[in-house]
Motif scaffolding. Sequence first.
Motif, short mmCIF file in Angstrom:
data_model
loop_
_atom_site.label_atom_id
_atom_site.label_comp_id
_atom_site.label_asym_id
_atom_site.label_seq_id
_atom_site.Cartn_x
_atom_site.Cartn_y
_atom_site.Cartn_z
N LEU A 297 -99.57 26.96 -1.76
CA LEU A 297 -99.60 28.11 -2.66
C LEU A 297 -98.20 28.70 -2.81
O LEU A 297 -97.79 29.08 -3.92
N ASN A 298 -97.47 28.78 -1.72
CA ASN A 298 -96.09 29.27 -1.77
C ASN A 298 -95.25 28.43 -2.72
O ASN A 298 -94.46 28.95 -3.52
N ALA A 299 -95.42 27.11 -2.66
CA ALA A 299 -94.66 26.22 -3.54
C ALA A 299 -95.06 26.38 -5.00
O ALA A 299 -94.23 26.22 -5.91
N LEU A 300 -96.33 26.70 -5.23
CA LEU A 300 -96.81 26.91 -6.60
C LEU A 300 -96.32 28.23 -7.19
O LEU A 300 -96.37 28.43 -8.40
N LEU A 301 -95.85 29.12 -6.33
CA LEU A 301 -95.38 30.43 -6.77
C LEU A 301 -93.85 30.45 -6.85
O LEU A 301 -93.22 31.45 -6.49
N MET A 302 -93.28 29.36 -7.31
CA MET A 302 -91.83 29.27 -7.44
C MET A 302 -91.45 28.75 -8.82
O MET A 302 -92.13 27.86 -9.35
N PRO A 303 -90.38 29.27 -9.43
CA PRO A 303 -89.94 28.81 -10.75
C PRO A 303 -89.08 27.56 -10.64
O PRO A 303 -87.86 27.58 -10.84
N HIS A 304 -89.71 26.44 -10.31
CA HIS A 304 -88.96 25.23 -10.00
C HIS A 304 -88.07 24.77 -11.16
O HIS A 304 -86.95 24.30 -10.95
N GLY A 305 -88.56 24.91 -12.39
CA GLY A 305 -87.76 24.49 -13.54
C GLY A 305 -86.46 25.28 -13.65
O GLY A 305 -85.39 24.70 -13.88
N ASP A 306 -86.54 26.58 -13.46
CA ASP A 306 -85.35 27.42 -13.54
C ASP A 306 -84.38 27.11 -12.41
O ASP A 306 -83.15 27.08 -12.60
N LEU A 307 -84.91 26.86 -11.22
CA LEU A 307 -84.05 26.55 -10.08
C LEU A 307 -83.34 25.21 -10.28
O LEU A 307 -82.17 25.06 -9.92
N LYS A 308 -84.04 24.24 -10.84
CA LYS A 308 -83.42 22.95 -11.13
C LYS A 308 -82.27 23.10 -12.14
O LYS A 308 -81.21 22.46 -12.00
N LYS A 309 -82.46 23.94 -13.15
CA LYS A 309 -81.41 24.16 -14.15
C LYS A 309 -80.16 24.77 -13.51
O LYS A 309 -79.03 24.39 -13.85
#
Length: 435
Positions: free
Chosen positions: A368-380
């Motif tokens: 759940l913690n991982a699902l609550l992260m803006p992974h796309g923005d962090l990758k950019k």
Amino acid sequence: MAKAMKKDLMDSNPDGLTNKGVNMYTKAQEQYKKWGIDTEAAIKKCAEISVSLHCWQGDDIAGFENTGAALSGGIQATGNYPGKARNKDELMRDLDLVFSLIPGKKRLNLHEIYAISDNDSPVKRDQPECRHFDPWLTWAKARNIGIDFNPTLFSHPMAASGLTLSSPDKNIRDFWIRHVKACRKIAAYIGEKQGSPSLHNIWIPDGLKDVPADRLGPRQRLKESLDEIFSVHYDKNHIIDVVESKVFGIGLESYTVGSSDFYLGYAAKAGINVLLDNGHYHPTELVSDKISSFLLSFDKIALHVTRPVRWDSDHVVLFEDEVKEIAKEIIRNDAEDRVLIGLDYFDASINRVAAWVIGARNMQKALLNALLMPHGDLKKLQDTGNFSKLLVCQEELKTLPFGAVWDEYLLRQHITGSDWYGTVEKYENDVLKFR
């Protein structure tokens, strides 16, 4: 009285929320929204990710053979907390309580030594049959739980030398080949009956205590044994074949036949998959770092999530950094259907039911913690070289109100919140202490 009050709350509010709960979750939802995170989508997705619970936490990997043989194979369950399961009825009863206290989609991981005979006589290790697991299928189907399966190549006289599929003794090798062949047949049978593939994982203890005079020979014999085992083909819709490496075992410290390098090469060539246990590597190696590499080469990856303390000591999984990173790698790479999550630990020093629940809930928390992260923005941010802002964002995300979303997830799943241990204490006083 408490159950009645809870039911009234659920009836008046289908989401199971008190006014305080609505307030806390709504505030958390708003804070996550500022980061572009949809908490509703995260909760829904988390509930769909399967986690396979290991049956052997409940009885210290004893199984139902009742031979009195000591645990062997370079593994060890430490502690003597009262109340361990002694038979199938006690183990199933304990599991029922455990599954009632953990959220998400559930599976159960069985070892062959949990075969249930129809006449109470132990099932011979090289002669298990599909019917010996029909009671488990019936039990699991009634609870909408999938079953995964493992051959058991330890704690047996034919494994006393520390060598099984790699033994120089052909009689020993043939014994274990028969065992694993029978187990693959059972796994395929389970997968067909339950309507989802059963993960079949081969792990062997084979190794040597001191410096070997021959490293190639045992590995050549292991390869030939595996070739014979995998010469029988089953429908991949029914069985997922994986092999699991290990760096060392107690009494087998100097040489492990089934090393990571061996199984990686063998699996790639044989067209099967690998299982990564985060206690089975050197302390500076992280499974979270390996997942992305394996995703490029394998259709699926299996995991055994545990907590090694200085060595593969199989401590109860905590909500700690490496478990969080493993979950992030699964989620950020959209690999929920490709990474098969299982738990593997056995702590006999604390209440075994509590140990199960703690570890399973922490794996769910990590997802759940991982699902609550803006992974796309962090990758950019990483791709554009904006490492200062990336670090700032990664740190700020850590203090978002995750707890409120977790509590909401539990409510939606109709699972007890932080006071769940009271249920376990009552069960210990009413049931476990009388064993």
